[in-house]
Design a protein around this motif. Structure first.
Motif, mmCIF file in Angstrom:
data_model
loop_
_atom_site.group_PDB
_atom_site.id
_atom_site.type_symbol
_atom_site.label_atom_id
_atom_site.label_comp_id
_atom_site.label_asym_id
_atom_site.label_seq_id
_atom_site.Cartn_x
_atom_site.Cartn_y
_atom_site.Cartn_z
ATOM 1 N N PRO A 10 0.834 -1.207 0.000
ATOM 2 C CA PRO A 10 0.000 0.000 0.000
ATOM 3 C C PRO A 10 0.869 1.258 0.000
ATOM 4 O O PRO A 10 2.095 1.169 0.085
ATOM 5 N N GLU A 11 0.216 2.411 -0.088
ATOM 6 C CA GLU A 11 0.955 3.690 -0.054
ATOM 7 C C GLU A 11 1.783 3.769 1.232
ATOM 8 O O GLU A 11 1.338 3.318 2.290
ATOM 9 N N LEU A 136 1.546 -3.062 5.861
ATOM 10 C CA LEU A 136 1.366 -2.236 7.056
ATOM 11 C C LEU A 136 -0.055 -1.683 7.045
ATOM 12 O O LEU A 136 -0.701 -1.690 5.991
ATOM 13 N N PRO A 137 -0.550 -1.260 8.233
ATOM 14 C CA PRO A 137 -1.922 -0.746 8.244
ATOM 15 C C PRO A 137 -2.061 0.430 7.278
ATOM 16 O O PRO A 137 -1.162 1.275 7.179
ATOM 17 N N VAL A 138 -3.194 0.441 6.580
ATOM 18 C CA VAL A 138 -3.429 1.453 5.555
ATOM 19 C C VAL A 138 -3.272 2.875 6.125
ATOM 20 O O VAL A 138 -2.641 3.744 5.506
ATOM 21 N N GLU A 139 -3.794 3.089 7.333
ATOM 22 C CA GLU A 139 -3.726 4.442 7.942
ATOM 23 C C GLU A 139 -2.279 4.846 8.190
ATOM 24 O O GLU A 139 -1.895 5.991 7.924
ATOM 25 N N THR A 140 -1.460 3.902 8.696
ATOM 26 C CA THR A 140 -0.054 4.207 8.977
ATOM 27 C C THR A 140 0.655 4.597 7.686
ATOM 28 O O THR A 140 1.409 5.574 7.635
ATOM 29 N N GLY A 141 0.407 3.833 6.635
ATOM 30 C CA GLY A 141 1.050 4.102 5.350
ATOM 31 C C GLY A 141 0.641 5.451 4.786
ATOM 32 O O GLY A 141 1.474 6.212 4.296
ATOM 33 N N GLY A 147 2.895 12.737 5.129
ATOM 34 C CA GLY A 147 3.988 13.455 5.776
ATOM 35 C C GLY A 147 5.082 13.772 4.775
ATOM 36 O O GLY A 147 5.611 14.896 4.728
ATOM 37 N N ARG A 148 5.379 12.798 3.919
ATOM 38 C CA ARG A 148 6.420 12.988 2.899
ATOM 39 C C ARG A 148 6.002 14.080 1.916
ATOM 40 O O ARG A 148 6.791 14.950 1.555
ATOM 41 N N ILE A 149 4.726 14.061 1.526
ATOM 42 C CA ILE A 149 4.236 15.063 0.572
ATOM 43 C C ILE A 149 4.301 16.452 1.209
ATOM 44 O O ILE A 149 4.756 17.421 0.590
ATOM 45 N N PRO A 184 -0.339 -18.010 -2.957
ATOM 46 C CA PRO A 184 0.541 -17.848 -1.791
ATOM 47 C C PRO A 184 2.001 -18.219 -2.064
ATOM 48 O O PRO A 184 2.906 -17.670 -1.446
ATOM 49 N N GLU A 185 2.225 -19.117 -3.031
ATOM 50 C CA GLU A 185 3.614 -19.565 -3.277
ATOM 51 C C GLU A 185 4.479 -18.466 -3.893
ATOM 52 O O GLU A 185 5.698 -18.463 -3.741
ATOM 53 N N ARG A 186 3.853 -17.509 -4.593
ATOM 54 C CA ARG A 186 4.631 -16.426 -5.231
ATOM 55 C C ARG A 186 4.993 -15.314 -4.246
ATOM 56 O O ARG A 186 6.003 -14.635 -4.423
ATOM 57 N N PHE A 187 4.177 -15.137 -3.229
ATOM 58 C CA PHE A 187 4.336 -13.973 -2.343
ATOM 59 C C PHE A 187 5.153 -14.262 -1.093
ATOM 60 O O PHE A 187 5.106 -15.369 -0.546
ATOM 61 N N ARG A 188 5.876 -13.241 -0.635
ATOM 62 C CA ARG A 188 6.450 -13.237 0.708
ATOM 63 C C ARG A 188 5.964 -11.936 1.362
ATOM 64 O O ARG A 188 6.137 -10.863 0.774
ATOM 65 N N ILE A 189 5.370 -12.065 2.521
ATOM 66 C CA ILE A 189 4.812 -10.881 3.188
ATOM 67 C C ILE A 189 5.824 -10.376 4.210
ATOM 68 O O ILE A 189 6.327 -11.143 5.040
ATOM 69 N N ILE A 190 6.134 -9.094 4.130
ATOM 70 C CA ILE A 190 7.119 -8.489 5.030
ATOM 71 C C ILE A 190 6.407 -7.436 5.881
ATOM 72 O O ILE A 190 5.664 -6.602 5.352
ATOM 73 N N ASN A 191 6.654 -7.496 7.175
ATOM 74 C CA ASN A 191 6.054 -6.501 8.073
ATOM 75 C C ASN A 191 6.790 -5.166 7.891
ATOM 76 O O ASN A 191 7.922 -5.001 8.344
ATOM 77 N N ALA A 192 6.136 -4.230 7.217
ATOM 78 C CA ALA A 192 6.773 -2.969 6.851
ATOM 79 C C ALA A 192 6.552 -1.876 7.897
ATOM 80 O O ALA A 192 6.935 -0.737 7.688
ATOM 81 N N ALA A 193 5.941 -2.242 9.020
ATOM 82 C CA ALA A 193 5.681 -1.232 10.060
ATOM 83 C C ALA A 193 6.908 -1.041 10.958
ATOM 84 O O ALA A 193 6.868 -0.274 11.896
ATOM 85 N N ARG A 194 8.004 -1.778 10.685
ATOM 86 C CA ARG A 194 9.212 -1.681 11.515
ATOM 87 C C ARG A 194 10.201 -0.690 10.899
ATOM 88 O O ARG A 194 9.943 -0.105 9.856
#
Ligand code: TMP
Length: 214
Positions: A10-11, A136-141, A147-149, A184-194
Motif C-alpha cells: 500500500p501507499e 502495514l496498516p493502511v492508515e499508517t502508510g 507526511g512525505r508530501i 501464496p507460493e509467489r508472495f512473501r509478506i514483510i512486516n513494513a511497520a518496523r
C-alpha cells in the motif's frame, strides 16, 4: 533467463527505499540486476506516469486509467524487462500487474477478470517469479505518505492516488490480500511497520532464498 522480482504494497509502505537497498545488496555481491518501476521504466512510461500520478493532471476516467497503466506496461515489458531477463539479469520492479488488480480492480471497482486479460495481453503473460509484499496498516502508510508530501513543500507532485479516500485504500489492501490468498507460493509478506534496517533484513533473507533457486 534471469529472475523477475516485484515489490508491492500500500501507499507509504517503504518499498521504494527497500528496492534501492536491495539493488545495492545484489550489486555488492556482483549479481547483475536492474531496478525499474511502474508506471515508468521507459520514455513512454515516464510520460504516462506524469499524467497518471499528478493530481493536477487532466480528468481520467477509470477505464482510461487502466489502459494507460497497461500501455506503460506493454512498453516497459518489451523495451526493458524481457531484454534484461533474456540477458540473465535479476529485474527488481517497483509495482507491476498486481497493482492494477488491486488499484483499478478493487480500488476503482473495474472488472477484475477483464483486468487480468488486459494485464496478460500488455505483459505478454509475464509473471513475477517472486513478489515481496510490504504490509502495514493502511492508515499508517497514508500518514507516512502524506507526511512525505507535506515535507516536500510542493515539489512532490505524484499525489493523485494518495489523495483518494481512506475506503479506496482499504479496498486496495483487501485486493492485494485476495491476490496473495490465490497465489501464496509467489508472495512473501514483510512486516513494513518496523524500521528500515529490520525490514531490509527480511528483504535480504527473501532475496537470498529466491536466488538460490536460480
Ligand atoms: P508509487 O511508485 O509511489 O508506488 O506510485 C505508483 C502509484 O500508481 C500508486 O499509487 C499505485 C498506482 N498504480 C496503479 O494504480 N495501477 C498500476 O497498475 C500501477 C503500476 C500503479
Amino acid at each position: 533467463m534471469g529472475l523477475f522480482i516485484t515489490f508491492e504494497g500500500p501507499e507509504g509502505s517503504g518499498k521504494t527505499t527497500q528496492i534501492k537497498k536491495a539493488g545495492e545488496y545484489l550489486r555488492s555481491r556482483n549479481i547483475s540486476c536492474i531496478l525499474t518501476e511502474e508506471p515508468g521504466g521507459t520514455e513512454l512510461g515516464y510520460t504516462l506516469r506524469q499524467l497518471l500520478l499528478n493530481k493536477s493532471s487532466i480528468n481520467i476516467v477509470g477505464k482510461a486509467e487502466l489502459l494507460l497503466f497497461a500501455a506503460a506496461r506493454a512498453q516497459h515489458v518489451e523495451e526493458v524487462i524481457l531484454p534484461a531477463l533474456g540477458g540473465g539479469a535479476i529485474v527488481l520492479c517497483d509495482r507491476f500487474a498486481d497493482a492494477t488488480i488491486a488499484y483499478q480492480g478493487y480500488g476503482r471497482g473495474l472488472n477484475v477478470e477483464e483486468i487480468r486479460w488486459i494485464n496478460d495481453y500488455s505483459s505478454r503473460n509475464l509473471k513475477p517469479d517472486r513478489t515481496l509484499f510490504f504490509n502495514l496498516p493502511v492508515e499508517t502508510g497514508l500518514n507516512r505518505a502524506m507526511g512525505r508530501i507535506a515535507q516536500s513543500a510542493g515539489s512532490h507532485t505524484e499525489d493523485r492516488f494518495e489523495g483518494e479516500e481512506l475506503q479506496f485504500h482499504r479496498r486496495v489492501w483487501e485486493g492485494y490480500y485476495t491476490i496473495i490468498k490465490d497465489e501464496p507460493e509467489r508472495f512473501r509478506i514483510i512486516n513494513a511497520a518496523r524500521d528500515i534496517e529490520q525490514v531490509f533484513n527480511d528483504v535480504c533473507y527473501h532475496l537470498d532464498a529466491v536466488l538460490s533457486i536460480k
